[in-house]
Write a protein that holds these residues in place. Structure first.
Motif, mmCIF file in Angstrom:
data_model
loop_
_atom_site.group_PDB
_atom_site.id
_atom_site.type_symbol
_atom_site.label_atom_id
_atom_site.label_comp_id
_atom_site.label_asym_id
_atom_site.label_seq_id
_atom_site.Cartn_x
_atom_site.Cartn_y
_atom_site.Cartn_z
ATOM 1 N N ARG A 192 3.133 25.019 25.353
ATOM 2 C CA ARG A 192 4.314 25.830 25.047
ATOM 3 C C ARG A 192 4.002 27.261 25.449
ATOM 4 O O ARG A 192 2.935 27.787 25.122
ATOM 5 N N CYS A 193 4.941 27.896 26.173
ATOM 6 C CA CYS A 193 4.690 29.266 26.639
ATOM 7 C C CYS A 193 6.035 29.959 26.885
ATOM 8 O O CYS A 193 6.989 29.342 27.369
ATOM 9 N N ASN A 194 6.088 31.244 26.570
ATOM 10 C CA ASN A 194 7.330 31.987 26.790
ATOM 11 C C ASN A 194 7.390 32.637 28.175
ATOM 12 O O ASN A 194 8.213 33.521 28.414
ATOM 13 N N SER A 195 6.538 32.208 29.079
ATOM 14 C CA SER A 195 6.534 32.723 30.454
ATOM 15 C C SER A 195 6.932 31.626 31.420
ATOM 16 O O SER A 195 6.258 30.586 31.520
ATOM 17 N N GLY A 196 8.007 31.843 32.154
ATOM 18 C CA GLY A 196 8.423 30.882 33.162
ATOM 19 C C GLY A 196 7.417 30.745 34.279
ATOM 20 O O GLY A 196 7.232 29.654 34.841
ATOM 21 N N HIS A 197 6.748 31.832 34.632
ATOM 22 C CA HIS A 197 5.731 31.768 35.689
ATOM 23 C C HIS A 197 4.566 30.887 35.261
ATOM 24 O O HIS A 197 4.034 30.100 36.060
ATOM 25 N N ALA A 198 4.162 31.020 33.988
ATOM 26 C CA ALA A 198 3.047 30.201 33.495
ATOM 27 C C ALA A 198 3.427 28.725 33.460
ATOM 28 O O ALA A 198 2.616 27.851 33.811
ATOM 29 N N LEU A 199 4.661 28.426 33.063
ATOM 30 C CA LEU A 199 5.118 27.035 33.038
ATOM 31 C C LEU A 199 5.211 26.465 34.448
ATOM 32 O O LEU A 199 4.879 25.296 34.685
ATOM 33 N N THR A 200 5.662 27.289 35.383
ATOM 34 C CA THR A 200 5.722 26.838 36.784
ATOM 35 C C THR A 200 4.324 26.500 37.298
ATOM 36 O O THR A 200 4.113 25.468 37.957
ATOM 37 N N ASP A 201 3.372 27.361 36.995
ATOM 38 C CA ASP A 201 1.994 27.118 37.424
ATOM 39 C C ASP A 201 1.455 25.826 36.821
ATOM 40 O O ASP A 201 0.784 25.039 37.512
#
Length: 293
Positions: A215-224
């Motif tokens: 779970r993460c509030n960063s779209g870039h981190a989720l994309t990675d």
């Protein structure tokens, strides 16, 4: 307070030296011009014109009054020209707030282009994922994405964004491809700030609760994480579109994609939009609606 009645008619007659010519210039009847001048002379308690059957000329008092009235009317005309110039050439400061990633990738470049068009403008862009109070914090405009909450703000739809569910080919080769919403329960769904994903089924919006190991509030981190095969994500196009185009991510459940996710400009209710704000809203609407998906 100064009474303006008759002043325009007086100046027109003084310059045309004719009641008829003045009436034609003002687009009113000669009788109306005559009534206004008579009322003005009565109010001032003096005679402004000598009238003969062949000529109209100002009295000595009329000449002095004309010089002052002409200066006042010239000032009003200059004020109107200044306002017109402000409307056609916006200046001053525009304070805008927008979400961080979308603001960096899409809104900021558009604002920079807008600033190049109108160099007299100062742009103050505040990027934040928090819902700021426009009135309390002095913002002219807010860019908001997705479903709008009920509020006292006025909203103009600028365009739409696409939301994708996707995963890497590596993840799909190991865990299979979900073909229905119910199958998501068997997959590792990488979550953002919400516990559910939004879909459209049978013409109605539907929220599906998902679970996963990240779970993460960063779209870039989720994309990675998705690119590295950790699981499935649901993210807006501006995070994943390049990877979908390259094949590094594969779109899933496209038949359930919610296709009405809006991009909005918000501004305070009951506040008349200034010309510079309206010009910016129209510009953003034109650019975002024509933006290739």
């Amino acid at each position: 307070m100064f009474n303006w009645e008759g002043v325009s008619e007086f100046v027109a007659v003084a310059e045309a030296e004719s009641f008829t010519a003045a009436a034609k210039r003002l687009g009113i009847s000669t009788a109306q011009v005559s009534r206004q001048i008579s009322a003005l002379e009565t109010r001032l308690g003096t005679k402004l014109f000598y009238r003969t059957t062949r000529k109209v000329s100002t009295t000595e008092v009329g000449r002095v009054y004309y010089q002052h009235c002409r200066q006042v009317l010239d000032g009003l005309e200059e004020a109107e020209r200044a306002i017109t110039h402000l409307q056609s050439t916006p200046r001053g400061t525009l304070r805008i707030t927008a979400p961080v990633t979308y603001g960096e990738g899409t809104i900021a470049p558009l604002l920079n282009d807008f600033a190049c068009r109108y160099p007299d403008l100062t742009i103050d862009l505040h990027l934040s994922n928090n819902k700021v109070d426009l009135i309390e914090e002095g913002f002219d405009l807010a860019i908001r994405l997705g479903k709008l909450e009920d509020s006292s703000m006025m909203a103009k739809r600028l365009g739409t964004r696409a939301i994708y569910v996707c995963a890497s080919p590596d993840y799909l080769s190991r865990f299979g491809r979900p073909d229905s919403l119910s199958e998501l329960d068997a997959h590792n769904c990488l979550k953002g700030t919400l516990d559910y994903w939004r879909f459209q089924e049978g013409g109605k919006s539907r929220n599906i609760r998902v679970k996963g190991s990240l779970r993460c509030n960063s779209g870039h981190a989720l994309t990675d994480a998705a690119l590295k095969g950790l699981g499935i994500v649901q993210l807006p196009d501006y995070y994943v579109q390049p990877h979908l185009d390259s094949g590094r991510l594969i779109p899933l459940l496209t038949q359930f994609t919610e296709n009405d996710d809006g991009i909005y400009a918000l501004y305070p209710h009951n506040r008349h939009l200034s010309p510079k704000v309206r010009l910016l809203v129209d510009y953003l609407s034109e650019q975002l609606q024509n933006k290739p998906v």
